[in-house]
Enzyme design. Structure first.
Site, PDB file in Angstrom:
ATOM      1  N   LYS A 226       6.199   6.152 -13.374  1.00  0.00           N
ATOM      2  CA  LYS A 226       6.160   5.205 -12.248  1.00  0.00           C
ATOM      3  C   LYS A 226       7.526   4.527 -12.084  1.00  0.00           C
ATOM      4  CE  LYS A 226       3.010   2.032 -10.076  1.00  0.00           C
ATOM      5  NZ  LYS A 226       2.787   3.045  -9.054  1.00  0.00           N
TER       6      LYS A 226
ATOM      7  N   ASP B  58       6.924   2.283   6.419  1.00  0.00           N
ATOM      8  CA  ASP B  58       6.751   3.585   5.760  1.00  0.00           C
ATOM      9  C   ASP B  58       5.319   4.099   5.895  1.00  0.00           C
ATOM     10  OD1 ASP B  58       9.402   4.000   4.483  1.00  0.00           O
ATOM     11  OD2 ASP B  58       8.899   2.099   3.515  1.00  0.00           O
TER      12      ASP B  58
ATOM     13  N   HIS C  65      14.072   4.865  -5.612  1.00  0.00           N
ATOM     14  CA  HIS C  65      13.930   4.565  -4.181  1.00  0.00           C
ATOM     15  C   HIS C  65      15.265   4.233  -3.502  1.00  0.00           C
ATOM     16  CE1 HIS C  65       9.434   4.303  -3.116  1.00  0.00           C
ATOM     17  NE2 HIS C  65       9.577   5.076  -4.163  1.00  0.00           N
TER      18      HIS C  65
ATOM     19  N   ASP D 298       3.585  -2.173   9.475  1.00  0.00           N
ATOM     20  CA  ASP D 298       4.342  -1.772   8.303  1.00  0.00           C
ATOM     21  C   ASP D 298       5.284  -0.658   8.788  1.00  0.00           C
ATOM     22  OD1 ASP D 298       5.111  -1.210   5.663  1.00  0.00           O
ATOM     23  OD2 ASP D 298       3.463   0.198   5.376  1.00  0.00           O
TER      24      ASP D 298
ATOM     25  N   ASP E  24      -0.487   1.552   5.876  1.00  0.00           N
ATOM     26  CA  ASP E  24      -1.069   2.788   5.318  1.00  0.00           C
ATOM     27  C   ASP E  24      -1.763   2.527   3.989  1.00  0.00           C
ATOM     28  OD1 ASP E  24       1.089   4.164   2.995  1.00  0.00           O
ATOM     29  OD2 ASP E  24       1.641   2.386   4.109  1.00  0.00           O
TER      30      ASP E  24
END
Length: 464
Positions: free
Chosen positions: A184, A34, A191, A32, A321
């Site tokens: 949220k 990030d 982003h 991955d 993560d």
């Protein structure tokens, strides 16, 4: 009555095994991006918090006053649950028990008696916490809690608690679920702005890892295949990888897939791979029949990745993560081996290695043993003595908890049980570590062996 010998320090650059993993069997390393290859400075939390807060005011018309609410670093930890019916942020252990003292409404702890009154039990029903399994007939979603299991959600929790506190102080009525969804959506809709700001000033947000290039070089030298599957867009990943590894970073990878939309990348069966045109910064309509090195792909599914490469099962080791969206499906459905990158391990291990912490933890063990042995004696003097010992034990437990994080304690354990987050991590990750480059401490043919833990019915310790 203090023990003479304290445990040795834990290696902060260690790799920790939940399951036996022989690296000789691994031919393909997947990553991955990030918080796996790219780890962020605290400035990223402040950025996401501030962008999300401003979006709440601008798009969702929240009171202007929340514009003055500053981010509180080190307030929340990863792995907490938010009860969107009751508006509480709380910590659960592996038995779904609430950790009393770690239940917050806004910025303040909720008293234990109030928590017990609200939940009527310390144990939360599983239907509140976990959605029914994908293949079960019970499609009804009764969950009332959401777990915040990745590091991007830490600033979200900070914003959620700050706005809750603002509403409570100003006697503004609010619906906890609406607030949760607004926060949220605000943070997530920011982003793209965050991506742009990071691209413009990478070193402000990204931690440099000088060992990453050496790590990739070593895997190449050992003839290992490498791929990248990330949800982030190409321009963002490209800029970060150039900063971390150099202009030629793509040379290390056999396959690069961006905007993968995990976990759907791992669960959906029919979402075609697209080719990304780096020059025009757009996706092409061509059918993808093979995966070429140097070409950037987006979307797609893990089925296509496996079918086009032949990479399958235990020969693949994938690092991420997030225990669920990165690791759960690939290990449960596809038999890949998995590695979790848990950045907070550095802080947790530094705390474990502290001399005072070791003394307290050791004394807590001994004191608990003394209480256990003497609790069945009868008589008022005995009870008084036991009460004193219990009081000391409670104080010790709280002291040990608060050195990790004043509000919620350790990411990995409640007072004595693993947390709900730990349970899932240990189930879905074969190995875990604080940084991907910790693997440089081990050869590419190393076997990781899990520690033989003591079961409740076995010897108290295997060490003489």
């Amino acid at each position: 009555m203090h023990p003479k010998k304290l445990p040795q320090d834990v290696n902060p650059k260690g790799v920790f095994a939940c399951n036996e993993l022989d690296l000789k069997e691994v031919q393909v390393y997947g990553f991955d991006y990030d918080y796996t290859l790219a780890c962020y400075k605290p400035s990223m939390d402040y950025l996401l918090y501030n962008l999300g807060r401003d979006m709440l005011i601008k798009k969702y018309k929240y009171p202007e006053g929340i514009g003055n609410l500053e981010y509180r670093e080190n307030f929340a930890v990863r792995g907490l649950h938010y009860d969107f019916e009751k508006g509480l942020l709380l910590k659960l252990d592996s038995f779904l028990q609430i950790q009393l003292g770690a239940v917050y409404r806004g910025l303040h702890p909720v008293p234990d008696d109030e928590v017990l009154r609200m939940y009527k039990n310390r144990i939360i029903p599983i239907a509140y916490v976990e959605a029914p399994p994908k293949h079960s007939n019970d499609g009804v979603r009764r969950t009332k809690m959401i777990q915040l299991a990745d590091l991007f959600s830490v600033p979200e929790m900070g914003l959620l608690c700050n706005v809750t506190e603002y509403f409570l102080r100003n006697h503004i009525d609010y619906h906890p679920e609406i607030l949760f969804r607004d926060v949220k959506n605000s943070v997530q809709s920011c982003h793209p702005i965050m991506h742009q700001l990071v691209v413009e000033n990478v070193s402000e947000y990204l931690e440099q890892n000088k060992d990453l290039r050496r790590f990739f070089g070593r895997l190449r030298k050992a003839d290992k295949k490498m791929f990248l599957v990330t949800n982030s867009p190409f321009h963002f990943v490209n800029k970060g990888m150039q900063f971390l590894v150099g202009e030629n970073w793509k040379d290390y990878f056999d396959v690069v897939i961006v905007q993968a939309r995990k976990p759907r990348f791992f669960t959906e069966e029919s979402r075609p791979l697209r080719i990304y045109d780096e020059v025009k910064q757009t996706q092409l309509w061509d059918r993808v029949t093979k995966l070429d090195k140097g070409v950037i792909y987006l979307e797609g599914t893990v089925k296509q990745l496996q079918d086009m490469t032949g990479w399958r099962g235990h020969q693949v080791l994938y690092f991420g993560d997030h225990p669920y969206s990165d690791l759960a499906d690939v290990t449960l459905e596809h038999g890949w081996r998995t590695g979790a990158i848990i950045k907070e391990l550095t802080h947790e291990i530094e705390t474990l290695n502290d001399q005072k912490f070791k003394e307290n933890a050791n004394w807590l063990q001994m004191l608990t043993g003394v209480i256990e042995e003497h609790q069945d004696y009868e008589g008022p003097e005995v009870q008084d003595e036991l009460d004193e010992w219990m009081k000391e034990r409670d104080e010790l437990r709280n002291e040990i908890k608060s050195v990790f994080n004043k509000q919620f304690g350790s990411v990995f354990r409640t007072y004595h049980n693993p947390t709900y987050f730990s349970r899932r991590l240990f189930r879905f990750a074969d190995i875990y570590m604080s940084s991907i480059t910790n693997l440089l401490e081990y050869s590419t043919s190393h076997t990781f062996y899990p520690r033989r833990g003591v079961m409740p019915h076995e010897y108290t310790s295997y060490f003489v």
